[in-house]
Each structure stands twice: as C-alpha cells, then as structure tokens.
Design a protein around this motif. Structure first.
Motif, PDB file in Angstrom:
ATOM      1  N   UNK A 101      19.071  -9.413 -35.156  1.00  0.00           N
ATOM      2  CA  UNK A 101      20.482  -9.031 -34.965  1.00  0.00           C
ATOM      3  C   UNK A 101      20.562  -7.546 -34.611  1.00  0.00           C
ATOM      4  N   UNK A 102      19.832  -6.719 -35.393  1.00  0.00           N
ATOM      5  CA  UNK A 102      19.853  -5.283 -35.123  1.00  0.00           C
ATOM      6  C   UNK A 102      19.275  -4.978 -33.743  1.00  0.00           C
ATOM      7  N   UNK A 103      18.163  -5.659 -33.387  1.00  0.00           N
ATOM      8  CA  UNK A 103      17.548  -5.399 -32.074  1.00  0.00           C
ATOM      9  C   UNK A 103      18.539  -5.712 -30.962  1.00  0.00           C
ATOM     10  N   UNK A 104      19.224  -6.877 -31.076  1.00  0.00           N
ATOM     11  CA  UNK A 104      20.175  -7.281 -30.046  1.00  0.00           C
ATOM     12  C   UNK A 104      21.265  -6.255 -29.879  1.00  0.00           C
TER      13      UNK A 104
ATOM     14  N   UNK B 181      26.266  -1.086 -34.406  1.00  0.00           N
ATOM     15  CA  UNK B 181      25.287  -1.239 -35.488  1.00  0.00           C
ATOM     16  C   UNK B 181      25.960  -1.621 -36.801  1.00  0.00           C
ATOM     17  N   UNK B 182      27.241  -1.229 -36.949  1.00  0.00           N
ATOM     18  CA  UNK B 182      27.967  -1.621 -38.173  1.00  0.00           C
ATOM     19  C   UNK B 182      28.168  -3.138 -38.153  1.00  0.00           C
ATOM     20  N   UNK B 183      28.472  -3.641 -36.947  1.00  0.00           N
ATOM     21  CA  UNK B 183      28.630  -5.090 -36.789  1.00  0.00           C
ATOM     22  C   UNK B 183      27.359  -5.826 -37.158  1.00  0.00           C
ATOM     23  N   UNK B 184      26.218  -5.190 -36.892  1.00  0.00           N
ATOM     24  CA  UNK B 184      24.933  -5.817 -37.247  1.00  0.00           C
ATOM     25  C   UNK B 184      24.735  -5.759 -38.762  1.00  0.00           C
ATOM     26  N   UNK B 185      25.050  -4.588 -39.361  1.00  0.00           N
ATOM     27  CA  UNK B 185      24.797  -4.404 -40.799  1.00  0.00           C
ATOM     28  C   UNK B 185      25.582  -5.402 -41.641  1.00  0.00           C
ATOM     29  N   UNK B 186      26.815  -5.694 -41.197  1.00  0.00           N
ATOM     30  CA  UNK B 186      27.663  -6.595 -41.999  1.00  0.00           C
ATOM     31  C   UNK B 186      27.112  -8.017 -42.048  1.00  0.00           C
ATOM     32  N   UNK B 187      26.160  -8.311 -41.175  1.00  0.00           N
ATOM     33  CA  UNK B 187      25.599  -9.674 -41.179  1.00  0.00           C
ATOM     34  C   UNK B 187      24.673  -9.902 -42.378  1.00  0.00           C
ATOM     35  N   UNK B 188      24.437  -8.851 -43.169  1.00  0.00           N
ATOM     36  CA  UNK B 188      23.667  -9.029 -44.403  1.00  0.00           C
ATOM     37  C   UNK B 188      24.344 -10.058 -45.302  1.00  0.00           C
ATOM     38  N   UNK B 189      25.663 -10.163 -45.161  1.00  0.00           N
ATOM     39  CA  UNK B 189      26.420 -11.140 -45.955  1.00  0.00           C
ATOM     40  C   UNK B 189      25.888 -12.546 -45.743  1.00  0.00           C
ATOM     41  N   UNK B 190      25.560 -12.846 -44.490  1.00  0.00           N
ATOM     42  CA  UNK B 190      25.062 -14.178 -44.152  1.00  0.00           C
ATOM     43  C   UNK B 190      23.754 -14.447 -44.884  1.00  0.00           C
TER      44      UNK B 190
ATOM     45  N   UNK C 198      38.121   0.916 -35.876  1.00  0.00           N
ATOM     46  CA  UNK C 198      37.656  -0.268 -36.620  1.00  0.00           C
ATOM     47  C   UNK C 198      37.484  -1.474 -35.702  1.00  0.00           C
ATOM     48  N   UNK C 199      38.209  -1.490 -34.590  1.00  0.00           N
ATOM     49  CA  UNK C 199      38.075  -2.630 -33.674  1.00  0.00           C
ATOM     50  C   UNK C 199      36.660  -2.707 -33.088  1.00  0.00           C
ATOM     51  N   UNK C 200      35.989  -1.534 -33.000  1.00  0.00           N
ATOM     52  CA  UNK C 200      34.614  -1.505 -32.468  1.00  0.00           C
ATOM     53  C   UNK C 200      33.682  -2.381 -33.293  1.00  0.00           C
ATOM     54  N   UNK C 201      33.482  -2.021 -34.596  1.00  0.00           N
ATOM     55  CA  UNK C 201      32.611  -2.873 -35.417  1.00  0.00           C
ATOM     56  C   UNK C 201      33.136  -4.289 -35.560  1.00  0.00           C
ATOM     57  N   UNK C 202      34.462  -4.434 -35.496  1.00  0.00           N
ATOM     58  CA  UNK C 202      35.051  -5.761 -35.662  1.00  0.00           C
ATOM     59  C   UNK C 202      34.589  -6.710 -34.557  1.00  0.00           C
ATOM     60  N   UNK C 203      34.693  -6.253 -33.299  1.00  0.00           N
ATOM     61  CA  UNK C 203      34.262  -7.146 -32.210  1.00  0.00           C
ATOM     62  C   UNK C 203      32.731  -7.215 -32.145  1.00  0.00           C
ATOM     63  N   UNK C 204      32.067  -6.131 -32.601  1.00  0.00           N
ATOM     64  CA  UNK C 204      30.595  -6.194 -32.676  1.00  0.00           C
ATOM     65  C   UNK C 204      30.184  -7.245 -33.702  1.00  0.00           C
ATOM     66  N   UNK C 205      31.021  -7.389 -34.757  1.00  0.00           N
ATOM     67  CA  UNK C 205      30.756  -8.405 -35.776  1.00  0.00           C
ATOM     68  C   UNK C 205      30.790  -9.805 -35.181  1.00  0.00           C
TER      69      UNK C 205
END
Lengths: 307, 386
Positions: A210-213, B120-129, B363-370
């Motif tokens: 995910x981070x790489x992408x 990258x914030x959008x990526x970090x929040x995927x830790x929840x998954x 905030x819309x940046x990380x939101x759509x990155x999420x």
C-alpha cells in the motif's frame, strides 16, 4: 506538421503492437488433457459400456464451445480418422476451467460425445484437436504400449506442460471429467495458517505494498507538480518579460494561490455589475413541469360515459 | 353446509401459516427493530441518510417473516426471486465498481495533486484493516474471513462488499452493515481519538494554502494513478479502474454528460439497489449469529485503529518535515476513506480550537488517498487470499 507527427506515432505504435502480437504464443482455450485407451473397469458411458475416452479441458476463465471442432486420431502415417463435433448441442459449451469427455467407441450415433473412431494402444497413438477453422490447437502422441489396462496418459495437473501415466500408483489416479490433480485443501490458506497464524506477515507485506503504491503516486505527482509550476512560471516570465529564473522565483511568478483567482473573479463580477438589485426587483419565474402521463389528471380521471 | 364451513376454516388456517405473524421469530423482530433504529438515525439525526434509509428499509423488507417451505420465491436467498436477482449485483460484485465509477466522477483530487505527500496519510490509515485482520485471526476466523472483516477498517462500503463477496460471502451481510454503520458513526468515533492524541498546539497548526492545480495535471492523475496502482496490484482493477475512469470523465472536460450520468443517476440507482439489498440480506436466520456480533466489535476496533494510525503517522511525519510544511495532525483521521465525512470531522474539530483555521481542503487529500489506499489493500487481500 502535427498531423505528420501523429501519423508517425501511430505507425510506430502499430508496428510495436504487431511485433508483440507475433511474439505471443497461440492462446487456445481448449486443450487435450487426459486419454485412456484400454478401459476395462474404469468410467462407464451412459450406456454402461467401458470404452476408451479423451478428455478436453477449457483452460480459460470464460466458456468455450467445442462445436465445429475436430478430433483426429492416427496410429500410422497417412491413416487419420477424424470426428467432427456436431453443432447445435448446448452441451458442447465447456464452462470455465471445466472438462468434456469424448468416448472413442466408434459409435457416433450414440450422441455428440461418442466419436467415429476407436483407440489402439499397440502402436503410437497421435491425437489432435482442431478448431472450427481446421487449425491444430493441441496434439499429443502416446507411445506404443505405454499404458496398461485402466491407465491413462494425462497432464500432471490441468493444462500443465508435462504428461505422465496415471492409474499406476495410489497418488496418481485416473481422473475422467475432473481435475487431474485433486485439490483437497486451499494451499494458500494452509500456507498462511502454517507460517503466519498471527497475521503479522500479511500486515507487513500488505502495508508495504500500500505504501509503495501511494509512494509511487507521490513521487510521480511531486515531479509532475514541479514540472507544472515550472511551465506556468515560464509562461508568466514571458508575459511579464522577466528573463532571470531567480527573479521569477523571488516574485513567485506562476504560483498564484487560489485566493488570487477568487479575488480576480470577484473584481470582474463587481466591475461588470452583472447582477440586478435583489432587494427591489421581484422576479417571477414560470415553473414548467415536464409532462408525464403518469401524473396527468386527464389520464387518471374516468371519462364521462357517452349517451 | 358444515363441510363448506370446514373448508373455509381450513383455508383460513392454511392462510394463517403463510402470514408473517405465524412465522415471526424473536430474531425477525430484533432485526426489524435494528432497521427502524437505522431509519430513525437517518431521519432524525441525518446520519448518512443516503445509506441508512435504504439499508434500514431493506432490513424491514428482508425480515418480513414468511413460510420458507412454501417456495414463494420472495426471500432474498431464494433463487429466482426478485430480491435475489437484485442481490446478484452484490454477490457477483458488480455494484461496488459502478459506485466507484460515480465516486471517481464526483471526486476532486486537486488537494491531493497539489500536496501529494498527503497520500501517505491515506496509506497509514490502512493499518486499521490489518489490525482488525490480526485480531480476527486471533479470535479464530480463517485468513479469508479475517481479510473480509479487516476491510471494514478501510471505511469504504463498496470495497467492503466487493471483498467480502469474494472472500467470505456468508459474512457479507454483517460486514456490509457494520462498515456502513461505522461510516455513519464516524462523527462519534473519531473526534475523541483525535483530541486524545493531539496537543492544543498541534490542533491550531496552520497549513499553507494548496496551490492551483492545472488542467493537465488533473487529466494526468487518473491515467498515471491507474497505471501505477494497477500494475502494482492488478487484483484491485475492478475498483481502481472504475474510480480512475470516472475521474477522467470528470476531468477531461469533454465528457460532461457521461460524468454527470456517472455521478448522478447511475450512482443513485446503484446506491438504492445496493443499500436495499444489503439491508435485505440481513435476514434474521442468516444474520443473527455470534459471528455477526464479533464482526461488529471488530469493525469498531478497526475504525479506532485506522483513526489512531492516521493521526500518529502525521505526528511522526512532522518530525522529518520542515516547519513551514508541517501537517496538522487533525487531518490524520481523514486517511480512512469515509468520503467526505472524515474530512468534515477534521474541519469541525479544527474549527473548535481555531475558528479561522479551515482544514477541509487539506483533509480531502488524505481522504481521497484513503479511497485509493483501501482499494489497493482490498486488491492485495484478494491477491493473497483467493
């Protein structure tokens, strides 16, 4: 000039495309998968008779139709028997990753899946599958006397390159109309259960991807952003007749924030005085509804009976 | 005459066995009550009404008791029934990509393009998954089920439905309802975590205004985005492909009609069908199990982990960023992809501490990155576990 450039680009793309097409292997959906020549106690046909059989496998993930295909068999050069698979039978449609079995019993009157030839294992047996355009899509030669009774010659697993004799041992069994290698467990799941029962491995791997992408996207758009700012700066320098890049950077040419555009739009709006005075002008707009028989009163009322 | 009365009596007795009253169980009544709560939350408190009204009403439809043995072909799980036909869009997974098409056609990625590090914030929040995935494994779910449950943490309803329909179809109802419920409850779940993890000084941090993004960049984004993400995770293609395609329709500027259809009538139609059938799929006999309770608990946990990891990631990221480019940690929560609710929460919480600090666009940046991140994560889970 532009048209010439576009023409060149298109020709180049076409050439590259054609070259790559030429390199591709023929991509056939239906292949020969397993053959049994001497059937003594193995699978029976609908008539309860043990006959030789040929299994065809659809290796693709979409349905494929065998109608119009040909199965050809030869035991010696120049002597080839051919069976035309009839059109008009829905059963010739082989579902994705499924099998179809043909009985080589020399009794084509018994149905679509009974061929007009029989198999003979005492000499080399060549079997070919031809598509409706009479193009050879797959072939196999079974060497003479390779198979004993109730043994089959089959791909190691469905659609694999290598063939082997099945039925000679416990772990290599004959599999008519089913997978050449039965999967009695989900290999991926087992692997996860064995090596990553807690899930840390999956979390690390997946988060890295995910981070790489998103990192790739970040890098790309950082570069594109820089290029875009540089282009707008160059345009602004041209307009303002500034030649030094340092000076342009200092004046932040081409980097107008959104507020500036909003202010310009507001100023234009004010100066052109396009709006009426809302406090004193009453505007009545006719509301026009589109007609629909569903909402028509006329259609919902009963007509007065004519006398 | 007596025979005729007997005949009428038998008919009425027969009819009684077909009615909802005769077939009702406590489970049906509980699920009807849950449906009513959903409708109440949507109407009275405007909690995600576009989702909760169809889902809530779907729950009522799906939990009208009937004689299952009569073969009436009315239930969602009865092959050939109207509801079953509509439900095929969920089970075969083609509603979610169409929703993503609409999302792409209505999303402005400018904030992300102007400040790409927010991705990258959008990526970090995927830790929840993956946090929820690990806990689900520990609770005894299989890796496939755990993956389907974990995706709730992506806070993305269509993605959750898409993945669960592939990995754990029997848990899909609970996963979908859980994902949508927590998306509606984002205003309740996220603010306390955001306040708890940030200092007052951090909350009033101002970020520089995003630069204006050119048309060329906006057109390039969906094309490059598709190529980069799908070359890396081809299994995410149905979702990412449609998301970026919808965005290209919007940004190209020459397909206005198509973009308007995708973000208007099309997404509305699919939302109605998706919401209603997901709601109806919560038929008490299939839905009221201990697993569903666990899934709801794990769903809540995954949202907490996702929010926490987003906020903490921003705080760590700030350590390496120059002072002028630091990010307000209050936008870290927006990395979960509940668009635009989680971004709105960043704005609301930010305004509580500084009424002139508008964080919405940032905030819309990380939101759509999420959204992109969760679709990529779903692709990875699908690739690894299928």
């Amino acid at each position: 000039m532009n048209k010439i450039k576009i023409g060149w680009l298109l020709s180049l793309a076409l050439m590259l495309g054609m070259t790559s097409c030429g390199e591709q292997k023929s991509n056939t959906k239906l292949i020969l998968n397993e053959v049994l020549i001497e059937n003594q106690t193995n699978f029976q046909d609908d008539y309860g008779i043990h006959s030789a059989w040929i299994e065809v496998f659809n290796q693709s993930y979409s349905s494929a139709n065998l109608a119009g295909y040909r199965l050809k068999v030869s035991n010696q050069p120049g002597d080839t028997a051919s069976y035309f698979i009839p059109k008009g039978d829905v059963l010739t449609l082989v579902k994705p990753r499924q099998h179809s079995l043909f009985w080589a019993d020399g009794q084509p009157n018994r149905g679509t899946f009974h061929t007009n030839f029989i198999l003979n294992g005492t000499t080399d047996t060549w079997i070919g599958l031809y598509d409706s355009g009479d193009k050879l899509v797959d072939q196999i030669t079974i060497p003479a006397n390779t198979l004993k009774a109730d043994e089959s010659y089959a791909r190691v697993s469905d659609a694999s390159e290598d063939w082997e004799v099945k039925g000679a041992s416990e772990d290599k069994y004959v599999t008519p109309s089913t997978n050449n290698q039965t999967q009695d467990s989900n290999a991926k799941m087992e692997k996860f259960k064995q090596h990553d029962s807690v899930g840390v491995g999956m979390a690390i791997t997946a988060m890295s991807v995910v981070f790489s992408g998103l990192l790739l996207l970040y890098i790309s758009f950082r570069l594109i952003g820089k290029a875009s700012v540089s282009v707008s700066r160059r345009r602004a320098m041209k307009t303002k007749e500034v030649t030094s890049v340092e000076e342009a950077k200092e004046k932040k040419l081409g980097e107008a924030p959104g507020e500036v555009f909003a202010a310009i739009a507001m100023a234009m709006h004010e100066s052109q005085n396009m709006h009426d005075e809302e406090e004193t002008v009453l505007t009545i707009t006719r509301v026009k509804r589109s007609y629909s028989p569903w909402s028509s009163k006329i259609y919902t009322l009963r007509e007065t009976p004519k006398k | 005459m007596g025979e005729f009365i007997d005949f009428i009596g038998n008919n009425l007795a027969d009819f009684w066995t077909y009615t909802g009253f005769a077939n009702a169980t406590v489970g049906h009544l509980i699920m009807i009550l849950v449906g009513l709560v959903f409708i109440y939350l949507a109407v009275a408190h405007e909690f995600e009404p576009m989702l909760l009204i169809p889902i809530g009403f779907g729950m009522l439809i799906g939990n009208i008791p009937f004689n299952m043995e009569a073969g009436l072909q009315v239930g969602i799980y009865e092959e050939g029934s109207v509801l079953n036909i509509l439900y095929q869009g969920v089970t075969s997974g083609w509603y979610p990509p169409l929703i993503f098409l609409g999302i792409g056609a209505m999303t402005d990625f400018s904030a992300l393009i102007s400040n790409p590090k927010l991705m990258l914030i959008g990526a970090a929040a995927q830790f929840g998954i993956f946090g929820a995935y690990m806990i689900a494994l520990a609770l005894g779910f299989t890796p496939m089920q755990a993956g389907a449950i974990g995706i709730i943490g992506g806070a993305d309803g269509p993605t959750a439905i898409f993945l669960s329909s592939k990995l754990a179809p029997n848990l899909m109802g609970a996963i979908a309802v859980s994902a949508y419920s927590y998306m509606a409850l984002v205003p309740v779940i996220q603010p306390p975590i955001m306040r708890w993890l940030t200092t007052k000084k951090e909350r009033v941090m101002r970020m520089p205004a995003p630069r204006v993004v050119s048309h060329t960049e906006k057109v390039m984004f969906p094309i490059i985005g598709l190529l980069l993400t799908c070359f890396l995770v081809p299994s995410g293609l149905p979702l990412l492909g449609m998301l970026f395609f919808g965005n290209l329709l919007k940004e190209s500027g020459v397909t206005r009609r198509l973009a308007e259809t995708a973000r208007g009538p099309l997404i509305d139609t699919i939302t109605i069908l998706l919401g209603l059938t997901v709601g109806a799929s919560t038929q008490a006999s299939e839905f009221l199990t201990f697993d569903s309770v666990l899934i709801f608990g794990l769903g809540a946990l995954s949202f907490v982990i996702a929010t926490t990891s987003g906020v903490i990631f921003v705080k760590i990221f700030n350590l390496i960023l120059p002072k002028a480019k630091r990010i307000n940690p209050l936008i870290g929560n927006a990395g979960v992809s509940a668009v635009p609710d989680s971004a709105r929460i960043s704005q609301t919480v930010g305004l509580e501490y500084d009424p002139t600090n508008y964080l919405l666009m940032h905030a819309m940046g990380p939101n759509v990155a999420g959204v992109i991140g969760s679709a990529v994560a779903a692709g990875i889970l699908l690739g690894f576990l299928m």
